[in-house]
Design an enzyme around this catalytic site. Structure first.
Site, PDB file in Angstrom:
ATOM      1  N   HIS A  85       1.945  -5.610  -5.244  1.00  0.00           N
ATOM      2  CA  HIS A  85       2.057  -5.694  -3.775  1.00  0.00           C
ATOM      3  C   HIS A  85       3.484  -6.068  -3.372  1.00  0.00           C
ATOM      4  CE1 HIS A  85      -2.495  -6.854  -3.822  1.00  0.00           C
ATOM      5  NE2 HIS A  85      -2.283  -5.618  -4.218  1.00  0.00           N
ATOM      6  N   HIS A 240      -4.857   1.057   0.622  1.00  0.00           N
ATOM      7  CA  HIS A 240      -4.433   0.063  -0.360  1.00  0.00           C
ATOM      8  C   HIS A 240      -4.155   0.709  -1.718  1.00  0.00           C
ATOM      9  CE1 HIS A 240      -3.785  -3.840  -2.145  1.00  0.00           C
ATOM     10  NE2 HIS A 240      -4.490  -3.400  -3.175  1.00  0.00           N
ATOM     11  N   ASP A 244      -0.750   0.434  -3.991  1.00  0.00           N
ATOM     12  CA  ASP A 244      -0.659   0.167  -5.433  1.00  0.00           C
ATOM     13  C   ASP A 244       0.182   1.230  -6.149  1.00  0.00           C
ATOM     14  OD1 ASP A 244      -2.124  -2.175  -5.440  1.00  0.00           O
ATOM     15  OD2 ASP A 244      -4.002  -1.235  -6.067  1.00  0.00           O
ATOM     16  N   HIS A 266      -4.080   1.187 -11.943  1.00  0.00           N
ATOM     17  CA  HIS A 266      -2.807   0.742 -12.527  1.00  0.00           C
ATOM     18  C   HIS A 266      -2.527   1.353 -13.903  1.00  0.00           C
ATOM     19  CE1 HIS A 266      -2.213  -2.027  -9.266  1.00  0.00           C
ATOM     20  NE2 HIS A 266      -3.341  -2.658  -9.515  1.00  0.00           N
TER      21      HIS A 266
END
EC number: 3.5.1.108
Length: 285
Positions: A85, A240, A244, A266
């Site tokens: 973030h 969101h 990321d 991720h």
């Protein structure tokens, strides 16, 4: 954030950010400091005896379980988790060079989005540096896949992310959003989108030592048929996910290309970032 910007930038003065760490639940503090031209984004841990610099790059990634953690391959304790973030906020504010000093193994989560970091950076102000900004231009498609999830980056004259989110959960379901950096405001469209979690998973995560600092102040909590706290955007979840992607892609600095992602997290983001870095190194030879 303009890719066409000619000069590199850093912040004008030091910023201190304090708060709870998302996974450990401990108090955390970080200091953002101006950095020299060409130095990139570099993290360090203030609480360790051996002061070691950890560059924000794919080779520094040491863990990808529910967050992006960077660290030293030589000193196992030198880890810094949940950087994504903050990295997105640094990208969005237009910074190229920054020193980030952290009080412990994780940075403050604040409200679960990139917005508080972004606002603090703009409040401190930016300063131009003499060196020309580096932007790596993607010249051929690069691809990473794991089962039904994938992410690719295509040649493109700009920076764009097209993300498809698909969860077998009635509150999330399927959604799509596209962020075009040159035409959309990062602070308005992406920065405020918060991380999210499922009420049914909380106990299991706590047993694993994860999300111990999670609360309705820093995450969207999802129950069987509704969110416990109100959403900031109708499609906050997919926004969101784009946040990321931005944070993880910034491990390679500024890049020019069109990212298309389907259900990626991720682990896949960093796999793509590693492949991009390999191309960058090839072109430097």
């Amino acid at each position: 954030m303009q890719l066409e910007r000619e000069k590199q930038q850093t912040i004008k003065k030091e910023i201190i950010v304090q708060g709870i760490a998302l996974h450990s639940g401990q108090e955390a503090e970080l200091k953002l400091k101006p950095a020299q031209p060409g130095s990139g984004i570099v993290f360090s841990r203030l609480d360790l005896e051996e002061k070691i610099k950890i560059p924000a790059e794919p080779a520094s990634v040491v863990n990808l379980v529910r967050n992006t953690t960077i660290g030293s391959k030589k000193i196992k304790a030198a880890k810094i988790s949940t950087i994504e973030h903050l990295m997105a906020a640094v990208w969005g504010s237009g910074i190229d060079n920054l020193i980030i000093e952290v009080s412990g193994p994780e940075i403050p989560v604040i409200d679960g989005s990139a917005l508080p970091y972004y606002q603090q950076i703009l409040k401190a102000g930016l300063k131009d540096q003499p060196q020309k900004r580096r932007v790596f231009k993607i010249k051929e498609p690069i691809f990473a896949r794991a089962e039904a999830s994938y992410i690719t980056i295509l040649p493109y004259d700009g920076f764009k992310i097209s993300y498809t989110l698909d969860y077998e959960h009635p509150v999330i379901g399927s959604s799509y959003f596209e962020f075009e950096a040159a035409q959309m405001d990062f602070s308005q469209e992406i920065a405020g989108a918060r991380t999210f979690g499922f009420a049914a998973e909380v106990e299991k995560l706590h047993e694993q030592g994860l999300a111990l600092g999670g609360s309705l102040e820093n995450a969207v909590l999802i129950e069987a048929t509704k969110t416990v706290n109100p959403l900031r955007f109708e499609n906050e979840f997919v926004r969101h996910k784009i946040l990321d992607v931005i944070g993880d892609m910034f491990l390679n600095g500024r890049i020019m290309g069109h990212i298309i992602a389907v259900k990626s997290g991720h682990r896949l983001h960093v796999k793509l970032a590693e492949k991009i870095r390999a191309k960058m190194l090839e072109e430097e030879k």
